[in-house]
Design a protein around this motif. Sequence first.
Motif, PDB file in Angstrom:
ATOM      1  N   TYR A 182       0.842  -1.207   0.000  1.00 53.21           N
ATOM      2  CA  TYR A 182       0.000   0.000   0.000  1.00 53.21           C
ATOM      3  C   TYR A 182       0.875   1.254   0.000  1.00 53.21           C
ATOM      4  CZ  TYR A 182      -4.093   2.866   0.870  1.00 53.21           C
ATOM      5  OH  TYR A 182      -5.098   3.797   0.746  1.00 53.21           O
ATOM      6  N   CYS A 183       1.964   1.228   0.779  1.00 50.30           N
ATOM      7  CA  CYS A 183       2.897   2.369   0.801  1.00 50.30           C
ATOM      8  C   CYS A 183       3.488   2.590  -0.589  1.00 50.30           C
ATOM      9  CB  CYS A 183       4.041   2.109   1.778  1.00 50.30           C
ATOM     10  SG  CYS A 183       3.538   1.915   3.492  1.00 50.30           S
ATOM     11  N   ARG A 184       3.839   1.491  -1.242  1.00 50.22           N
ATOM     12  CA  ARG A 184       4.491   1.610  -2.548  1.00 50.22           C
ATOM     13  C   ARG A 184       3.512   2.071  -3.624  1.00 50.22           C
ATOM     14  NH1 ARG A 184       7.624  -3.897  -3.437  1.00 50.22           N
ATOM     15  NH2 ARG A 184       8.441  -2.756  -5.230  1.00 50.22           N
ATOM     16  N   LEU A 185       2.246   1.787  -3.430  1.00 48.77           N
ATOM     17  CA  LEU A 185       1.237   2.199  -4.416  1.00 48.77           C
ATOM     18  C   LEU A 185       0.814   3.655  -4.262  1.00 48.77           C
ATOM     19  CD1 LEU A 185      -1.146  -0.882  -4.522  1.00 48.77           C
ATOM     20  CD2 LEU A 185      -0.211   0.277  -6.525  1.00 48.77           C
ATOM     21  N   PHE A 186       0.727   4.109  -3.035  1.00 52.97           N
ATOM     22  CA  PHE A 186       0.172   5.436  -2.771  1.00 52.97           C
ATOM     23  C   PHE A 186       0.905   6.526  -3.569  1.00 52.97           C
ATOM     24  CE2 PHE A 186      -0.667   9.377  -0.671  1.00 52.97           C
ATOM     25  CZ  PHE A 186      -1.983   9.263  -0.303  1.00 52.97           C
ATOM     26  N   PRO A 187       0.167   7.471  -4.212  1.00 54.29           N
ATOM     27  CA  PRO A 187      -1.270   7.742  -4.121  1.00 54.29           C
ATOM     28  C   PRO A 187      -2.088   7.062  -5.219  1.00 54.29           C
ATOM     29  CG  PRO A 187      -0.217   9.524  -5.298  1.00 54.29           C
ATOM     30  CD  PRO A 187       0.874   8.519  -4.962  1.00 54.29           C
ATOM     31  N   PHE A 188      -1.571   5.972  -5.773  1.00 56.01           N
ATOM     32  CA  PHE A 188      -2.276   5.331  -6.888  1.00 56.01           C
ATOM     33  C   PHE A 188      -3.116   4.148  -6.430  1.00 56.01           C
ATOM     34  CE2 PHE A 188       1.754   7.116  -8.462  1.00 56.01           C
ATOM     35  CZ  PHE A 188       1.215   8.122  -9.242  1.00 56.01           C
ATOM     36  N   TRP A 189      -4.083   3.825  -7.249  1.00 54.65           N
ATOM     37  CA  TRP A 189      -4.953   2.678  -7.004  1.00 54.65           C
ATOM     38  C   TRP A 189      -5.481   2.230  -8.359  1.00 54.65           C
ATOM     39  CZ3 TRP A 189      -4.713  -0.214  -3.007  1.00 54.65           C
ATOM     40  CH2 TRP A 189      -5.730  -1.129  -2.697  1.00 54.65           C
ATOM     41  N   MET A 190      -6.309   1.192  -8.382  1.00 52.51           N
ATOM     42  CA  MET A 190      -6.884   0.729  -9.642  1.00 52.51           C
ATOM     43  C   MET A 190      -8.401   0.786  -9.558  1.00 52.51           C
ATOM     44  SD  MET A 190      -4.324  -0.302 -11.652  1.00 52.51           S
ATOM     45  CE  MET A 190      -5.197  -1.284 -12.858  1.00 52.51           C
ATOM     46  N   GLU A 250       1.277  18.986  -7.353  1.00 49.38           N
ATOM     47  CA  GLU A 250       2.142  19.536  -8.408  1.00 49.38           C
ATOM     48  C   GLU A 250       1.825  18.912  -9.767  1.00 49.38           C
ATOM     49  OE1 GLU A 250       6.262  19.176  -7.335  1.00 49.38           O
ATOM     50  OE2 GLU A 250       6.157  20.844  -5.920  1.00 49.38           O
ATOM     51  N   GLY A 251       1.569  17.580  -9.755  1.00 46.31           N
ATOM     52  CA  GLY A 251       1.364  16.895 -11.029  1.00 46.31           C
ATOM     53  C   GLY A 251       0.010  17.161 -11.656  1.00 46.31           C
ATOM     54  N   ARG A 252      -1.028  17.136 -10.841  1.00 49.50           N
ATOM     55  CA  ARG A 252      -2.425  17.374 -11.234  1.00 49.50           C
ATOM     56  C   ARG A 252      -3.020  16.287 -12.128  1.00 49.50           C
ATOM     57  NH1 ARG A 252      -3.199  23.811 -12.226  1.00 49.50           N
ATOM     58  NH2 ARG A 252      -2.120  24.530 -10.358  1.00 49.50           N
ATOM     59  N   THR A 253      -2.315  15.847 -13.155  1.00 51.15           N
ATOM     60  CA  THR A 253      -2.891  14.795 -13.999  1.00 51.15           C
ATOM     61  C   THR A 253      -2.194  13.472 -13.657  1.00 51.15           C
ATOM     62  OG1 THR A 253      -1.275  14.999 -15.778  1.00 51.15           O
ATOM     63  CG2 THR A 253      -3.204  16.448 -15.877  1.00 51.15           C
ATOM     64  N   LEU A 254      -2.885  12.396 -13.951  1.00 54.26           N
ATOM     65  CA  LEU A 254      -2.340  11.072 -13.632  1.00 54.26           C
ATOM     66  C   LEU A 254      -0.952  10.881 -14.241  1.00 54.26           C
ATOM     67  CD1 LEU A 254      -2.737   8.188 -12.467  1.00 54.26           C
ATOM     68  CD2 LEU A 254      -3.665   7.575 -14.691  1.00 54.26           C
ATOM     69  N   VAL A 255      -0.822  11.225 -15.493  1.00 53.74           N
ATOM     70  CA  VAL A 255       0.462  11.001 -16.183  1.00 53.74           C
ATOM     71  C   VAL A 255       1.580  11.774 -15.504  1.00 53.74           C
ATOM     72  CG1 VAL A 255       1.689  11.397 -18.368  1.00 53.74           C
ATOM     73  CG2 VAL A 255      -0.627  10.453 -18.370  1.00 53.74           C
ATOM     74  N   ARG A 256       1.278  13.029 -15.128  1.00 56.26           N
ATOM     75  CA  ARG A 256       2.326  13.854 -14.517  1.00 56.26           C
ATOM     76  C   ARG A 256       2.625  13.410 -13.076  1.00 56.26           C
ATOM     77  NH1 ARG A 256       0.247  18.886 -17.345  1.00 56.26           N
ATOM     78  NH2 ARG A 256      -0.648  19.500 -15.360  1.00 56.26           N
ATOM     79  N   ILE A 257       1.591  12.945 -12.370  1.00 56.30           N
ATOM     80  CA  ILE A 257       1.835  12.464 -10.996  1.00 56.30           C
ATOM     81  C   ILE A 257       2.703  11.209 -11.050  1.00 56.30           C
ATOM     82  CG2 ILE A 257       0.783  11.667  -8.841  1.00 56.30           C
ATOM     83  CD1 ILE A 257      -1.773  13.196  -9.690  1.00 56.30           C
ATOM     84  N   LEU A 258       2.409  10.336 -12.006  1.00 61.62           N
ATOM     85  CA  LEU A 258       3.241   9.143 -12.174  1.00 61.62           C
ATOM     86  C   LEU A 258       4.691   9.545 -12.433  1.00 61.62           C
ATOM     87  CD1 LEU A 258       0.859   6.977 -14.387  1.00 61.62           C
ATOM     88  CD2 LEU A 258       1.826   6.235 -12.207  1.00 61.62           C
ATOM     89  N   LYS A 259       4.856  10.532 -13.306  1.00 62.01           N
ATOM     90  CA  LYS A 259       6.207  10.974 -13.653  1.00 62.01           C
ATOM     91  C   LYS A 259       6.918  11.554 -12.428  1.00 62.01           C
ATOM     92  CE  LYS A 259       8.679  13.416 -17.225  1.00 62.01           C
ATOM     93  NZ  LYS A 259       8.705  14.580 -18.046  1.00 62.01           N
ATOM     94  N   CYS A 260       6.190  12.404 -11.670  1.00 62.37           N
ATOM     95  CA  CYS A 260       6.759  13.008 -10.445  1.00 62.37           C
ATOM     96  C   CYS A 260       7.311  11.939  -9.515  1.00 62.37           C
ATOM     97  CB  CYS A 260       5.676  13.716  -9.638  1.00 62.37           C
ATOM     98  SG  CYS A 260       5.253  15.341 -10.157  1.00 62.37           S
ATOM     99  N   SER A 298       7.231   6.701 -11.531  1.00 61.15           N
ATOM    100  CA  SER A 298       6.513   5.438 -11.686  1.00 61.15           C
ATOM    101  C   SER A 298       5.830   5.401 -13.047  1.00 61.15           C
ATOM    102  CB  SER A 298       5.484   5.296 -10.549  1.00 61.15           C
ATOM    103  OG  SER A 298       4.995   3.976 -10.504  1.00 61.15           O
ATOM    104  N   ASN A 299       5.117   4.347 -13.298  1.00 60.10           N
ATOM    105  CA  ASN A 299       4.373   4.231 -14.560  1.00 60.10           C
ATOM    106  C   ASN A 299       3.204   3.269 -14.348  1.00 60.10           C
ATOM    107  OD1 ASN A 299       5.272   1.426 -15.159  1.00 60.10           O
ATOM    108  ND2 ASN A 299       7.272   2.427 -15.277  1.00 60.10           N
ATOM    109  N   LYS A 300       2.299   3.220 -15.313  1.00 59.73           N
ATOM    110  CA  LYS A 300       1.075   2.431 -15.147  1.00 59.73           C
ATOM    111  C   LYS A 300       1.374   0.935 -14.987  1.00 59.73           C
ATOM    112  CE  LYS A 300      -2.076   5.540 -17.538  1.00 59.73           C
ATOM    113  NZ  LYS A 300      -3.031   5.713 -18.639  1.00 59.73           N
ATOM    114  N   ALA A 301       2.363   0.445 -15.722  1.00 58.74           N
ATOM    115  CA  ALA A 301       2.679  -0.991 -15.635  1.00 58.74           C
ATOM    116  C   ALA A 301       3.134  -1.357 -14.220  1.00 58.74           C
ATOM    117  CB  ALA A 301       3.756  -1.350 -16.656  1.00 58.74           C
ATOM    118  N   THR A 302       3.943  -0.494 -13.625  1.00 56.05           N
ATOM    119  CA  THR A 302       4.423  -0.751 -12.256  1.00 56.05           C
ATOM    120  C   THR A 302       3.257  -0.750 -11.278  1.00 56.05           C
ATOM    121  OG1 THR A 302       6.555   0.245 -12.760  1.00 56.05           O
ATOM    122  CG2 THR A 302       5.951   0.138 -10.431  1.00 56.05           C
TER     123      THR A 302
END
Length: 187
Positions: free
Chosen positions: A117-125, A143-153, A156-160
Amino acid sequence: MTVNHTDDSDVCRRCSLQGPTCCRIVAGQEEFCFPLSKVEKERIQEHVPYTGGFVLEPNSKAFVDNICRLFPGEEDLIRELFPEGKEHFRLAVDTMGTCRFLGPGGCEIVQEMRPYYCRLFPFWMAGTDVIHFDSPTCLARREGRTLVRILKCLDSNKATIKDLYGRLRLIWGLPPRKGACHVKKGF
Ligand code: SF4
Ligand code: SF4
């Protein structure tokens, strides 16, 4: 998911200098801490010999309802995994709500050994889509605001995220994906 640990992202380090981060919970809200599976707990204990890092928490109605919200459509299974009258482990926090593994230099657990859960935060499915929680304290989200930018910040990426989420499901006792065969039970 914080701070100055060398393998943490820059945004998490800056977040820790500004506010509470995801490693702190509002004092008094401990029953809502995410559950920790036996495997996750033992993995941490192997790498961070630490006493007092875990707490047994009752499966309160509020806790179970909260977990059910994370897994819509799988409420029956969640209630089976967290039966009323039983307990689950969670991370211990101090009187300020800070995780006991949060040291002055950040999380004392290396990334690969942290709870999923720590490694996923703030993401979920949500189904097959990666989403993010609207946590007001998460600097990456602000800072990121969009999913893609938050992942980048967060480097991380969607596959991970999909991989970590699948692992979390298995280790928490859920099937790898909603509706699949139930392979493991119990905390
Ligand atoms: S285990 Fe580490 S990343 Fe997870 S809440 Fe505690 S300090 Fe934060
Ligand atoms: S709240 Fe967001 S930015 Fe802050 S430490 Fe956690 S994941 Fe990083």
